[in-house]
Design a protein around this motif. Structure first.
Motif, mmCIF file in Angstrom:
data_model
loop_
_atom_site.group_PDB
_atom_site.id
_atom_site.type_symbol
_atom_site.label_atom_id
_atom_site.label_comp_id
_atom_site.label_asym_id
_atom_site.label_seq_id
_atom_site.Cartn_x
_atom_site.Cartn_y
_atom_site.Cartn_z
ATOM 1 N N LEU A 63 0.816 -1.220 0.000
ATOM 2 C CA LEU A 63 0.000 0.000 0.000
ATOM 3 C C LEU A 63 0.846 1.264 0.000
ATOM 4 O O LEU A 63 0.319 2.368 0.132
ATOM 5 N N GLY A 64 2.172 1.115 -0.151
ATOM 6 C CA GLY A 64 3.038 2.277 -0.271
ATOM 7 C C GLY A 64 3.599 2.790 1.031
ATOM 8 O O GLY A 64 4.069 3.928 1.100
ATOM 9 N N GLY A 65 3.592 1.979 2.066
ATOM 10 C CA GLY A 65 4.136 2.395 3.356
ATOM 11 C C GLY A 65 5.653 2.358 3.358
ATOM 12 O O GLY A 65 6.292 1.753 2.500
ATOM 13 N N ALA A 66 6.240 3.017 4.312
ATOM 14 C CA ALA A 66 7.697 3.071 4.433
ATOM 15 C C ALA A 66 8.238 1.709 4.868
ATOM 16 O O ALA A 66 7.572 0.942 5.547
ATOM 17 N N THR A 67 9.461 1.419 4.472
ATOM 18 C CA THR A 67 10.097 0.147 4.823
ATOM 19 C C THR A 67 10.312 0.038 6.330
ATOM 20 O O THR A 67 10.150 -1.041 6.909
ATOM 21 N N PHE A 68 10.652 1.157 6.967
ATOM 22 C CA PHE A 68 10.832 1.159 8.417
ATOM 23 C C PHE A 68 9.548 0.755 9.135
ATOM 24 O O PHE A 68 9.568 -0.029 10.073
#
Length: 106
Positions: A63-68
């Motif tokens: 969904l495009g969230g950050a890897t962290f």
């Protein structure tokens, strides 16, 4: 046997309760056992259908969230499940029995 005013029977032994009290205690214990069994079966079913350790990070990155954020979801899930279990255990009526354990490395 007649009961005296002090809660003891004629032979001097204390009156510990009636059979209704014992039946109520057994009913309470049966309710607690069913409650714990239902709780554990719901958690097990949920974890088997969709393991959050793989699904949550995948959904986050898809969904495009950050890897962290995707990497921190699994520890957050573990902590929340431990906190939830401890809060659920406190909501059970009565005092839990404590048992000491000794672990040793072989």
């Amino acid at each position: 046997m007649a009961e005296t005013a002090h809660g003891a029977s004629d032979n001097g032994t204390p009156n510990t309760g009636t059979t209704a009290d014992a039946a109520s205690e057994r009913s309470s214990q049966a309710w607690k056992a069913r409650l714990l069994l239902g709780h554990k079966s719901m958690i097990t079913t949920t974890l088997n259908l969709a393991n959050p350790r793989t699904i949550l990070p995948y959904l986050c990155t898809a969904l495009g969230g950050a890897t962290f954020v995707a990497g921190i979801l699994t520890p957050i899930f573990q902590i929340s499940s431990l906190v939830g279990s401890s809060l659920f255990a406190r909501s059970l009526p009565g005092k839990a029995k404590t048992t000491s354990f000794c672990f040793s490395a072989a």
